[in-house]
Design an enzyme around this catalytic site. Sequence first.
Site, PDB file in Angstrom:
ATOM      1  N   ASP A  65       0.844  -1.204   0.000  1.00  0.00           N
ATOM      2  CA  ASP A  65       0.000   0.000   0.000  1.00  0.00           C
ATOM      3  C   ASP A  65       0.875   1.249   0.000  1.00  0.00           C
ATOM      4  OD1 ASP A  65      -1.891   2.038   0.511  1.00  0.00           O
ATOM      5  OD2 ASP A  65      -3.160   0.651   1.617  1.00  0.00           O
ATOM      6  N   SER A 115      -6.847   3.870  -2.012  1.00  0.00           N
ATOM      7  CA  SER A 115      -6.662   2.421  -1.965  1.00  0.00           C
ATOM      8  C   SER A 115      -7.921   1.643  -2.320  1.00  0.00           C
ATOM      9  CB  SER A 115      -6.191   1.997  -0.568  1.00  0.00           C
ATOM     10  OG  SER A 115      -4.923   2.526  -0.275  1.00  0.00           O
ATOM     11  N   GLU A 330      -1.342  -8.029   1.951  1.00  0.00           N
ATOM     12  CA  GLU A 330      -1.097  -6.591   1.894  1.00  0.00           C
ATOM     13  C   GLU A 330      -0.131  -6.151   2.983  1.00  0.00           C
ATOM     14  OE1 GLU A 330      -3.349  -2.259   2.246  1.00  0.00           O
ATOM     15  OE2 GLU A 330      -3.904  -3.934   3.546  1.00  0.00           O
TER      16      GLU A 330
END
Length: 539
Positions: A65, A115, A330
């Site tokens: 991210d 995101s 992630e």
Amino acid sequence: MKLYIVTAFLLVLHIAAGKKERPPKSRETRGFWRDVGQKDLADAIKKYQKLNNNYARNSIVFIGDGMSLGTTVAGRIKTGQDQGGYGEEYMTNLDTMPHVGLAKTYSVDNQISDSASTATAILSGVKTDSGRIGVDHRGSSCWRSQQYRVKTALHHAIEQGKSVGVVTTTRIQHATPASAYAHSPTRFWYSDDNMSEAHKKFGCKDIAQQLYDLKDYIQVIMGGGRQHMVPRDEVPEGGKRKGKRLDGQNFIKMWKAEMKDRNGSYVHDRKTFEAIDVNTTDYLLGLFSDTEFYFKNQRKSKLLPSLEQMTEKAIGILSKNPKGYFLLVESGMIDKGHHQGRPGFALGEFQQLDDSLQKAREMTSEEDTLIITTADHGHVFTMGGKAKRGNPVLGVADERGSDDQYYTTISYGNGPGYKVNRDVKKNVHNYKYYQPIAAVPLAHESHSVEDTIIWSRGPHAHLLNGVHEQNYIAHVLFYAACLGPDNWHWEHCPQDASFMANDLQVDSLEEDDELKDFYIENEQSIFEGDDNVFVSHIH
């Protein structure tokens, strides 16, 4: 000759003892660089002589991210320096992935995205508005979000009888992980306390509820976000804060009751996590924090499993399914570190992702497992100035600014590091919480518009070369893994690829065109109070 052999022997012993020395730059002659270039060329020729067109029985998507190109370069140098080298010459696990491409990250409505919209594009193949999850750009209200839902790789994998998992260092209901399984007009419906009564009335569910509803199909769930799973008057098992839910449901207790006889385990800290045996565990719910994880560089992070450990455990459980699996991993705290203007934290989280990628590559075969690693968006993070090779990546430049003050080679285009008068200490690289200078004052540093990198390995990974729209990533994934009815007919797909083990009916709420037109024409009166959800507070 004898001296050379003795020197080489001593160098091997030195490295084996865990101490590394920087190689003398005097060895890096034209012959050295010719050899390096020829080796790279030979590897590239070999790579493209035989392309991997196998069926991707398994697929793993890693998302860093906010992992911009600058982040990966600074992370590479930092990792190399941590191991005793100059840093610039180091090769991360990302660097050794055989195929590399670029993705354009804008959303349907914004030049600089968030995101939610980017993860939806990566996982479903459909771009949407910023702040929306699992819907196309028309899904801006409760009713509309049920009409314009999109299926992701996770949904398709479930329908074809594969095992699936979601692993993150943020809350499990956060934008990126939620985009794998949920459908919502806003990324902020973590639990029902953020929803209006009208939205509940017209059938919308919060993200935690949607996650629980898929309990029978998602074998591995690991991350934070405990407080969104329990009522306001209860403290979740392993937690410190009371919950957020208004509906009285305790999804942790409910999940444990449901999975008690199905080899399911709930874990909430490193100790309980490490006790899990993947051979006897078929379902795993790991919620290790009330909200997000600690940063790797914080002392309390030792109380939590690392991203690498969670990745290893997830693959161990999912790989028991002979039909294969889909896994989303992630490293979500890279983004948080940048938003705080603290590159040391962001780079530590980058290293977590790189370690996790290495673990996944060790545990899988490129013959049947497609691994895609990318970022959802970048950050206004940059690195430049005058610095000799080996300069500490978090340190000051080898010159002063025109104001006769030191400056760090890392800086931000905006954020909390803005200062009218710069005062940088020469040993600033030793300060864990230091915020480099930012050009524009903002409470939180922002995302950037730059393309993100796509690294890939495994079946059909060669298709992820060049510059593409970000949603293209999902279409390659669907094609390689034969996910969804549009991809069952390809030559590399097994004959049973079209077998539907589970019908999630993601599209079941879509009305016929005539009725939909009537609803749209009379939307305000029929769905009174179900206004378009404006998603703010995102950079």
